[in-house]
Each structure stands twice: as C-alpha cells, then as structure tokens.
Design an enzyme around this catalytic site. Sequence first.
Site, mmCIF file in Angstrom:
data_model
loop_
_atom_site.group_PDB
_atom_site.id
_atom_site.type_symbol
_atom_site.label_atom_id
_atom_site.label_comp_id
_atom_site.label_asym_id
_atom_site.label_seq_id
_atom_site.Cartn_x
_atom_site.Cartn_y
_atom_site.Cartn_z
ATOM 1 N N CYS A 170 -11.210 2.728 1.105
ATOM 2 C CA CYS A 170 -9.770 3.003 1.190
ATOM 3 C C CYS A 170 -9.286 2.248 2.416
ATOM 4 C CB CYS A 170 -9.528 4.504 1.353
ATOM 5 S SG CYS A 170 -7.819 4.916 1.809
ATOM 6 N N GLU A 199 -2.603 9.366 8.417
ATOM 7 C CA GLU A 199 -1.134 9.275 8.420
ATOM 8 C C GLU A 199 -0.543 10.172 9.523
ATOM 9 O OE1 GLU A 199 1.320 7.683 6.294
ATOM 10 O OE2 GLU A 199 -0.284 6.360 5.607
ATOM 11 N N CYS A 237 -4.659 -1.772 -1.354
ATOM 12 C CA CYS A 237 -4.930 -0.372 -1.650
ATOM 13 C C CYS A 237 -6.070 -0.330 -2.658
ATOM 14 C CB CYS A 237 -3.664 0.249 -2.245
ATOM 15 S SG CYS A 237 -3.893 1.912 -2.867
ATOM 16 N N HIS A 291 -7.037 2.800 4.439
ATOM 17 C CA HIS A 291 -6.704 3.627 5.610
ATOM 18 C C HIS A 291 -7.927 3.819 6.527
ATOM 19 C CE1 HIS A 291 -3.024 4.822 3.482
ATOM 20 N NE2 HIS A 291 -2.637 5.475 4.559
ATOM 21 N N ASP A 300 0.857 -1.193 0.000
ATOM 22 C CA ASP A 300 0.000 0.000 0.000
ATOM 23 C C ASP A 300 0.889 1.238 0.000
ATOM 24 O OD1 ASP A 300 -2.376 1.567 0.165
ATOM 25 O OD2 ASP A 300 -2.169 1.744 2.327
ATOM 26 N N SER A 301 0.252 2.405 -0.110
ATOM 27 C CA SER A 301 0.999 3.656 -0.045
ATOM 28 C C SER A 301 1.517 3.929 1.366
ATOM 29 C CB SER A 301 0.085 4.812 -0.460
ATOM 30 O OG SER A 301 -1.021 4.883 0.429
HETATM 31 N N1 DGL Z 1 -4.924 3.076 1.318
HETATM 32 C C1 DGL Z 1 -5.032 3.369 -0.063
HETATM 33 C C2 DGL Z 1 -6.403 3.067 -0.618
HETATM 34 O O1 DGL Z 1 -6.972 2.086 -0.192
HETATM 35 C C3 DGL Z 1 -4.370 4.629 -0.543
HETATM 36 C C4 DGL Z 1 -4.730 5.925 0.113
HETATM 37 C C5 DGL Z 1 -3.833 7.021 -0.439
HETATM 38 O O2 DGL Z 1 -2.601 6.830 -0.402
HETATM 39 O O3 DGL Z 1 -4.348 8.041 -0.913
HETATM 40 O O4 DGL Z 1 -6.924 3.714 -1.482
#
Ligand code: DGL
Length: 263
Positions: A181, A149, A71, A183, A7-8
């Site tokens: 997402c 974050e 992600c 996150h 993931d990011s």
């Molecule tokens: N966690 C990721 C997602 O599910 C990326 C969120 C991001 O880096 O903008 O989309």
Amino acid sequence: MKIGVYDSGLGGLTVLFQLKKVMPWHEYVFLGDNARVPYGDKSLDQLKAYTKESLEFLYHEKGCDAVVVACNTLSANTLEYARELGYKQLYGVLVPTAEHAVQHTKGSIGVIATRATIASAAFEQVIAGINAGIQVTSKATPLLTPLIEEARAGKPETNIILKNYLRSFKDANIDTLILGCTHYPVLERDIKRIMGKHVRVVSSPHPVAVQMLEQWAGSTDTNSVGKTEYIVTGDVERFKEQVKSVFGKGLQVVRFHKLISKT
Ligand code: DGL
C-alpha cells in the site's frame, strides 16, 4: 510530459515525491481523493466509479499525457477496467513492486496491504506468474491507512498495532516483506525495526520510479524543472496540515476539486 499521480490520499505522495526526485523535468498533477479515503474497504463497484471519474478528470480536464495510479488497491482491482475504458499511458504500482520483491527474495515473501488488495490476491498472482516456487504469506492491515492519515506514525498505539499485524509473519519465515500500500512507506522505519535485519522491506516508490524512468527515457527536455499541482477532493487545509506533519513539507497551493459518484 504532464503526468497525473492518483491515490485515495497521502499515500500517493510517497510515489509522487520519488518520481519528482528521479524525473524533476516532468510536470505533475497530484490527485488525492481524500473525501473518500480509505479505498481499501470499498466495494469493487465503488472503486470502479472512483477510478472512472478520477481518470476522466486527470486526462480530459487536466490534460495529462500519462497517469500513474499510485495506489495498490486500485492497481489490484480496477486497472484492467480503466484500460478497457480506453485510457492509454496508464500505469499501476503493484506489478513493479511485486517484480522488485521477486528479484530480491530467497523464496518466501510476506505482503501487507489493504483488505481489497489482499482479497484480490493480485500480489500472489503476479509473483506466481514470475516464479511459482515462491511462497507468499499475506495479511490485510486495514488500520494502517487511517493511522497514517491521522499522522500517528511513530506513536505508541501505531507501533502496538504494527507489532500485532507483523506477528503473523513470525512462523512463515519470510525474507522479504512487501509494503503493498503506498501509504505504508511512512511506517517503513518502524516496520524495519520490528522485522529485523534479515527481512528486506520492499515498497512501491523506488521500483515504480525506476520503471517509469525507463519507460519515458528520452521523452522530454531533461534540463527544465516541471511544476507540480496538488488537488484534493476533500478538506484542503486538513490535507496541508497532514502533509506538513507526515512529510515535513509545506505545500503552498492545494486546490479543491469535487468528484461525485452515485455509488
Ligand atoms: N494508498 C492506497 C494503496 O496503495 C490506498 C489505501 C486506502 O485508501 O485504503 O492501497
């Protein structure tokens, strides 16, 4: 099996921790591209370049047998491209998440996700492919990943922003809300409180882990416990602090790996 989880940033950990809970016997390599988070505002060319070099690293350098792209932004935008590159045993999180929501909805689903995920209309397409009668209302919520974050979950400013975003679903009368997402499960408690008990909140970790368990059933000796390696592309110490404050987990060893793309 050795499984890459990519993931990011911190979001992929919500999926990794669920995979480890359900299948502790596998070995995991987590890759967080925290030098370039958030992904949600990047162009398609940038997302493709990041995907290519991250998968090259996980499959070729780390020797992963399979990779879960934890992600939704990449699952929506670059998964097909990655498959065209020839990668096998490559799994996204968007389809299992959408399928789970479809199983539980009475007919009206809301989706919150990054700009790139919402712009792709991937959730709408997957849901319509299963049941074209389901109404989908979606909203890009680009401030949430940076707030997570920055470990701002539960803080007054985050709750104000959440309330503003979620207000858009008031008139749509949704019965299910997809946290599109990886996150966002960090904010799940606050989102549930704001939406109230008549809205079911669906996120990626649980349906993804269930689908992966089915996929890999019987593939390994389930009596052993596999190790997990944590790798980030940016600041290692900051990542450790973030994980501690967001998940309450102290990670002993986090390694640095440099990824450079020209875009
Ligand atoms: N966690 C990721 C997602 O599910 C990326 C969120 C991001 O880096 O903008 O989309």
